[in-house]
Design a protein around this motif. Structure first.
Motif, PDB file in Angstrom:
ATOM      1  N   GLY A  30     -58.519 -46.174 -21.236  1.00  0.00           N
ATOM      2  CA  GLY A  30     -59.239 -46.437 -22.482  1.00  0.00           C
ATOM      3  C   GLY A  30     -58.672 -47.620 -23.240  1.00  0.00           C
ATOM      4  O   GLY A  30     -59.405 -48.352 -23.908  1.00  0.00           O
ATOM      5  N   GLU A  31     -57.373 -47.822 -23.119  1.00  0.00           N
ATOM      6  CA  GLU A  31     -56.712 -48.929 -23.814  1.00  0.00           C
ATOM      7  C   GLU A  31     -56.782 -50.239 -23.022  1.00  0.00           C
ATOM      8  O   GLU A  31     -56.953 -51.314 -23.601  1.00  0.00           O
ATOM      9  N   ARG A  32     -56.637 -50.147 -21.684  1.00  0.00           N
ATOM     10  CA  ARG A  32     -56.449 -51.354 -20.877  1.00  0.00           C
ATOM     11  C   ARG A  32     -57.563 -51.623 -19.871  1.00  0.00           C
ATOM     12  O   ARG A  32     -57.563 -52.667 -19.211  1.00  0.00           O
ATOM     13  N   GLY A  33     -58.490 -50.675 -19.715  1.00  0.00           N
ATOM     14  CA  GLY A  33     -59.535 -50.856 -18.719  1.00  0.00           C
ATOM     15  C   GLY A  33     -59.034 -50.556 -17.316  1.00  0.00           C
ATOM     16  O   GLY A  33     -57.871 -50.176 -17.116  1.00  0.00           O
ATOM     17  N   TYR A  34     -59.916 -50.747 -16.350  1.00  0.00           N
ATOM     18  CA  TYR A  34     -59.576 -50.423 -14.969  1.00  0.00           C
ATOM     19  C   TYR A  34     -58.441 -51.305 -14.449  1.00  0.00           C
ATOM     20  O   TYR A  34     -57.456 -50.811 -13.892  1.00  0.00           O
ATOM     21  N   ASP A  35     -58.569 -52.618 -14.635  1.00  0.00           N
ATOM     22  CA  ASP A  35     -57.565 -53.536 -14.090  1.00  0.00           C
ATOM     23  C   ASP A  35     -56.202 -53.343 -14.737  1.00  0.00           C
ATOM     24  O   ASP A  35     -55.167 -53.545 -14.093  1.00  0.00           O
ATOM     25  N   GLY A  36     -56.197 -52.961 -16.001  1.00  0.00           N
ATOM     26  CA  GLY A  36     -54.928 -52.796 -16.702  1.00  0.00           C
ATOM     27  C   GLY A  36     -54.251 -51.461 -16.458  1.00  0.00           C
ATOM     28  O   GLY A  36     -53.119 -51.248 -16.899  1.00  0.00           O
ATOM     29  N   THR A  37     -54.943 -50.566 -15.769  1.00  0.00           N
ATOM     30  CA  THR A  37     -54.371 -49.257 -15.463  1.00  0.00           C
ATOM     31  C   THR A  37     -53.531 -49.347 -14.195  1.00  0.00           C
ATOM     32  O   THR A  37     -53.959 -49.936 -13.207  1.00  0.00           O
ATOM     33  N   SER A  38     -52.345 -48.774 -14.242  1.00  0.00           N
ATOM     34  CA  SER A  38     -51.467 -48.778 -13.071  1.00  0.00           C
ATOM     35  C   SER A  38     -50.794 -47.418 -12.938  1.00  0.00           C
ATOM     36  O   SER A  38     -50.690 -46.658 -13.912  1.00  0.00           O
ATOM     37  N   ILE A  39     -50.340 -47.130 -11.748  1.00  0.00           N
ATOM     38  CA  ILE A  39     -49.620 -45.877 -11.520  1.00  0.00           C
ATOM     39  C   ILE A  39     -48.351 -45.841 -12.368  1.00  0.00           C
ATOM     40  O   ILE A  39     -47.992 -44.789 -12.927  1.00  0.00           O
ATOM     41  N   ALA A  40     -47.684 -46.980 -12.491  1.00  0.00           N
ATOM     42  CA  ALA A  40     -46.457 -47.038 -13.290  1.00  0.00           C
ATOM     43  C   ALA A  40     -46.735 -46.700 -14.752  1.00  0.00           C
ATOM     44  O   ALA A  40     -45.974 -45.959 -15.389  1.00  0.00           O
ATOM     45  N   ALA A  41     -47.831 -47.250 -15.282  1.00  0.00           N
ATOM     46  CA  ALA A  41     -48.177 -46.978 -16.680  1.00  0.00           C
ATOM     47  C   ALA A  41     -48.548 -45.515 -16.880  1.00  0.00           C
ATOM     48  O   ALA A  41     -48.173 -44.891 -17.881  1.00  0.00           O
ATOM     49  N   VAL A  42     -49.278 -44.959 -15.948  1.00  0.00           N
ATOM     50  CA  VAL A  42     -49.662 -43.550 -16.040  1.00  0.00           C
ATOM     51  C   VAL A  42     -48.425 -42.668 -15.941  1.00  0.00           C
ATOM     52  O   VAL A  42     -48.284 -41.675 -16.660  1.00  0.00           O
ATOM     53  N   SER A  43     -47.502 -43.028 -15.062  1.00  0.00           N
ATOM     54  CA  SER A  43     -46.257 -42.284 -14.911  1.00  0.00           C
ATOM     55  C   SER A  43     -45.466 -42.272 -16.218  1.00  0.00           C
ATOM     56  O   SER A  43     -44.963 -41.223 -16.645  1.00  0.00           O
ATOM     57  N   ALA A  44     -45.369 -43.427 -16.857  1.00  0.00           N
ATOM     58  CA  ALA A  44     -44.639 -43.516 -18.116  1.00  0.00           C
ATOM     59  C   ALA A  44     -45.308 -42.690 -19.208  1.00  0.00           C
ATOM     60  O   ALA A  44     -44.636 -42.059 -20.037  1.00  0.00           O
ATOM     61  N   LYS A  45     -46.625 -42.672 -19.202  1.00  0.00           N
ATOM     62  CA  LYS A  45     -47.373 -41.952 -20.235  1.00  0.00           C
ATOM     63  C   LYS A  45     -47.255 -40.441 -20.066  1.00  0.00           C
ATOM     64  O   LYS A  45     -47.066 -39.713 -21.040  1.00  0.00           O
ATOM     65  N   CYS A  46     -47.372 -39.957 -18.835  1.00  0.00           N
ATOM     66  CA  CYS A  46     -47.390 -38.504 -18.621  1.00  0.00           C
ATOM     67  C   CYS A  46     -45.991 -37.920 -18.404  1.00  0.00           C
ATOM     68  O   CYS A  46     -45.812 -36.698 -18.440  1.00  0.00           O
ATOM     69  N   GLY A  47     -44.990 -38.787 -18.159  1.00  0.00           N
ATOM     70  CA  GLY A  47     -43.629 -38.309 -17.975  1.00  0.00           C
ATOM     71  C   GLY A  47     -43.341 -37.742 -16.603  1.00  0.00           C
ATOM     72  O   GLY A  47     -42.299 -37.126 -16.383  1.00  0.00           O
ATOM     73  N   LEU A  48     -44.236 -37.964 -15.656  1.00  0.00           N
ATOM     74  CA  LEU A  48     -44.031 -37.506 -14.282  1.00  0.00           C
ATOM     75  C   LEU A  48     -43.734 -38.706 -13.392  1.00  0.00           C
ATOM     76  O   LEU A  48     -44.246 -39.800 -13.628  1.00  0.00           O
ATOM     77  N   PRO A  49     -42.916 -38.533 -12.370  1.00  0.00           N
ATOM     78  CA  PRO A  49     -42.599 -39.663 -11.495  1.00  0.00           C
ATOM     79  C   PRO A  49     -43.825 -40.108 -10.707  1.00  0.00           C
ATOM     80  O   PRO A  49     -44.771 -39.336 -10.490  1.00  0.00           O
ATOM     81  N   ALA A  50     -43.792 -41.357 -10.279  1.00  0.00           N
ATOM     82  CA  ALA A  50     -44.906 -41.891  -9.503  1.00  0.00           C
ATOM     83  C   ALA A  50     -45.148 -41.070  -8.243  1.00  0.00           C
ATOM     84  O   ALA A  50     -46.299 -40.919  -7.804  1.00  0.00           O
ATOM     85  N   SER A  51     -44.091 -40.520  -7.668  1.00  0.00           N
ATOM     86  CA  SER A  51     -44.244 -39.718  -6.455  1.00  0.00           C
ATOM     87  C   SER A  51     -45.135 -38.503  -6.704  1.00  0.00           C
ATOM     88  O   SER A  51     -45.895 -38.086  -5.817  1.00  0.00           O
ATOM     89  N   SER A  52     -45.055 -37.939  -7.907  1.00  0.00           N
ATOM     90  CA  SER A  52     -45.908 -36.799  -8.251  1.00  0.00           C
ATOM     91  C   SER A  52     -47.367 -37.223  -8.344  1.00  0.00           C
ATOM     92  O   SER A  52     -48.262 -36.489  -7.935  1.00  0.00           O
TER      93      SER A  52
END
Length: 208
Positions: A30-52
């Motif tokens: 919602g903030e960055r659009g499709y291109d601005g979304t990354s697994i790293a950013a999602v990981s930081a937001k949800c507090g779960l490691p990228a492996s999860s």
């Protein structure tokens, strides 16, 4: 001695973590659009490691597709025509339009992300775009069923025209709210649009 974790507990944790990941992806997209979304950013937001995240989703595209599917399933429950006890066809379609608008306010992600993806052209089509086009087809079918129920005199071509008009108008009103902000009364606009759809159906039925 520590008791081993039960399968039920593992499944519960898996469901909970999946929802956390999807919620985080919604915020990031919602903030960055499709291109601005990354697994790293999602990981930081949800507090779960990228492996999860990769345990649940193959890649970012798979994650965005899941966001669209979840939001669409929530929204779809509102696309139900009230029964005849709700009043005239106009009253029934107006009530349905209001419910649809409320659900879009509460679960806008499938339409917001889907429209962004649908308007883009990429060498390799993202799975999220494919999913959105599929759920959009389901939406057309649902609206066509409503049109056939309320206006049984319409032929197939007229139902298709009315459905296209209804869905395209709803898209435009949603985009207007996305641009103009929360001050836009989406429910009131959808109810007005429903009345215009009703009038258009009457003209199509009369052959004009």
């Amino acid at each position: 001695m520590t008791r081993p974790e039960t399968p039920r507990r593992k499944r519960a944790n898996g469901v909970e973590s999946r929802q956390r990941i999807l919620d985080a992806a919604v915020e990031i997209a919602g903030e960055r659009g499709y291109d601005g979304t990354s697994i790293a950013a999602v990981s930081a937001k949800c507090g779960l490691p990228a492996s999860s995240i990769y345990w649940h989703f193959q890649d970012k595209d798979d994650l965005i597709a899941a966001v669209i599917e979840r939001s669409f399933e929530t929204w779809l429950t509102a696309v139900e025509l009230p029964g005849e006890e709700a009043g005239t066809p106009l009253e029934r379609i107006t009530a349905m339009a209001g419910n649809v608008a409320k659900s879009l306010v509460d679960a806008p992600d499938f339409l917001r992300l889907g429209l962004m993806l649908a308007l883009e052209r990429r060498p390799t089509e993202p799975r999220g775009r494919t999913v959105f086009l599929q759920v959009r087809h389901i939406t057309h079918q649902k609206i066509a069923e409503v049109a056939t129920t309320l206006f049984p005199d319409l032929d197939e071509d007229a139902v298709h025209t009315l459905t296209t008009y209804a869905v395209a108008g709803a898209d435009g009103l949603f985009v207007h709210r996305e641009v103009a902000g929360d001050s836009v009364d989406l429910v009131a606009l959808f109810e007005l649009h429903a009345q215009l759809v009703h009038d258009a159906a009457a003209r199509l039925a009369a052959g004009r």
